[in-house]
Design a protein around this motif. Structure first.
Motif, PDB file in Angstrom:
ATOM      1  N   ASP A 184      48.875  32.523  42.522  1.00 15.88           N
ATOM      2  CA  ASP A 184      48.719  33.352  43.722  1.00 15.88           C
ATOM      3  C   ASP A 184      49.727  32.980  44.814  1.00 15.88           C
ATOM      4  O   ASP A 184      49.991  33.771  45.712  1.00 15.88           O
ATOM      5  CB  ASP A 184      47.302  33.234  44.279  1.00 15.88           C
ATOM      6  CG  ASP A 184      46.256  33.738  43.300  1.00 15.88           C
ATOM      7  OD1 ASP A 184      46.597  34.615  42.463  1.00 15.88           O
ATOM      8  OD2 ASP A 184      45.113  33.258  43.356  1.00 15.88           O
ATOM      9  N   ASP A 185      50.295  31.788  44.743  1.00 14.72           N
ATOM     10  CA  ASP A 185      51.265  31.340  45.743  1.00 14.72           C
ATOM     11  C   ASP A 185      52.650  31.944  45.540  1.00 14.72           C
ATOM     12  O   ASP A 185      53.544  31.756  46.367  1.00 14.72           O
ATOM     13  CB  ASP A 185      51.369  29.815  45.726  1.00 14.72           C
ATOM     14  CG  ASP A 185      50.071  29.144  46.177  1.00 14.72           C
ATOM     15  OD1 ASP A 185      49.391  29.718  47.053  1.00 14.72           O
ATOM     16  OD2 ASP A 185      49.754  28.063  45.648  1.00 14.72           O
TER      17      ASP A 185
ATOM     18  N   ASP B 223      59.058  23.173  41.221  1.00 11.22           N
ATOM     19  CA  ASP B 223      59.428  22.420  42.420  1.00 11.22           C
ATOM     20  C   ASP B 223      58.346  22.500  43.494  1.00 11.22           C
ATOM     21  O   ASP B 223      58.033  21.492  44.138  1.00 11.22           O
ATOM     22  CB  ASP B 223      60.753  22.923  42.994  1.00 11.22           C
ATOM     23  CG  ASP B 223      61.941  22.595  42.108  1.00 11.22           C
ATOM     24  OD1 ASP B 223      61.811  21.717  41.215  1.00 11.22           O
ATOM     25  OD2 ASP B 223      63.005  23.229  42.301  1.00 11.22           O
ATOM     26  N   ARG B 224      57.789  23.687  43.714  1.00  9.76           N
ATOM     27  CA  ARG B 224      56.749  23.855  44.740  1.00  9.76           C
ATOM     28  C   ARG B 224      55.488  23.071  44.399  1.00  9.76           C
ATOM     29  O   ARG B 224      54.855  22.499  45.274  1.00  9.76           O
ATOM     30  CB  ARG B 224      56.417  25.333  44.942  1.00  9.76           C
ATOM     31  CG  ARG B 224      57.548  26.151  45.499  1.00  9.76           C
ATOM     32  CD  ARG B 224      57.933  25.704  46.879  1.00  9.76           C
ATOM     33  NE  ARG B 224      59.062  26.484  47.369  1.00  9.76           N
ATOM     34  CZ  ARG B 224      59.610  26.308  48.541  1.00  9.76           C
ATOM     35  NH1 ARG B 224      59.162  25.385  49.363  1.00  9.76           N
ATOM     36  NH2 ARG B 224      60.638  27.047  48.908  1.00  9.76           N
TER      37      ARG B 224
ATOM     38  N   GLY C  67      53.840  19.829  46.386  1.00 10.78           N
ATOM     39  CA  GLY C  67      52.520  20.080  46.942  1.00 10.78           C
ATOM     40  C   GLY C  67      52.423  21.383  47.725  1.00 10.78           C
ATOM     41  O   GLY C  67      51.459  21.599  48.460  1.00 10.78           O
ATOM     42  N   ASP C  68      53.410  22.272  47.569  1.00  7.83           N
ATOM     43  CA  ASP C  68      53.431  23.527  48.316  1.00  7.83           C
ATOM     44  C   ASP C  68      52.780  24.686  47.576  1.00  7.83           C
ATOM     45  O   ASP C  68      52.588  25.755  48.155  1.00  7.83           O
ATOM     46  CB  ASP C  68      54.879  23.927  48.633  1.00  7.83           C
ATOM     47  CG  ASP C  68      55.552  22.948  49.573  1.00  7.83           C
ATOM     48  OD1 ASP C  68      54.849  22.328  50.394  1.00  7.83           O
ATOM     49  OD2 ASP C  68      56.789  22.813  49.480  1.00  7.83           O
ATOM     50  N   ALA C  69      52.466  24.517  46.300  1.00 11.94           N
ATOM     51  CA  ALA C  69      51.849  25.585  45.518  1.00 11.94           C
ATOM     52  C   ALA C  69      50.888  24.958  44.524  1.00 11.94           C
ATOM     53  O   ALA C  69      51.160  23.896  43.966  1.00 11.94           O
ATOM     54  CB  ALA C  69      52.915  26.394  44.779  1.00 11.94           C
TER      55      ALA C  69
END
Length: 105
Positions: free
Chosen positions: A77-78, A66-67, A71-73
């Motif tokens: 490392d995220d 989902d991330r 575009g959030d990951a």
């Protein structure tokens, strides 16, 4: 019933298998019956606890999916950024492993 399918808890077959395996651990029939009742009462809790690592691993993997889609990951490392704050210990490790596994080739 298939040969490899264990009997369902609460059935006569399960009681017989339980007695065969654990019956000698108890001195009386009443003690055996009480221990089996305790087993049945706690079965759902035990299954939830022991299946948690798989569930948390899958939850971490799906969170990464989902991330990335949002575009959030963009790398393993995220994972530390998105791990749920309420997870600690082994549960946290399982979730992080699941998140990071999303990025494996």
């Amino acid at each position: 019933m298939e040969a490899n399918t264990p009997p369902q808890p609460g059935t006569a077959e399960h009681w017989a298998a339980w007695l065969e395996r654990y019956g000698d651990d108890y001195a009386t029939h009443d003690e055996r019956r009480a221990a089996y009742q305790d087993f049945q009462s706690n079965l759902a809790t035990m299954q939830a606890v022991f299946s948690q690592p798989g569930q948390l691993h899958a939850a971490g993997y799906l969170a990464a999916h989902d991330r990335v889609a949002d575009g959030d990951a963009d790398s393993p490392d995220d994972a530390e950024l998105w791990v749920p704050a309420n997870l600690t210990g082994a549960g946290r490790a399982d979730w992080l492993e699941g998140f990071r596994s999303h990025f494996e080739p």
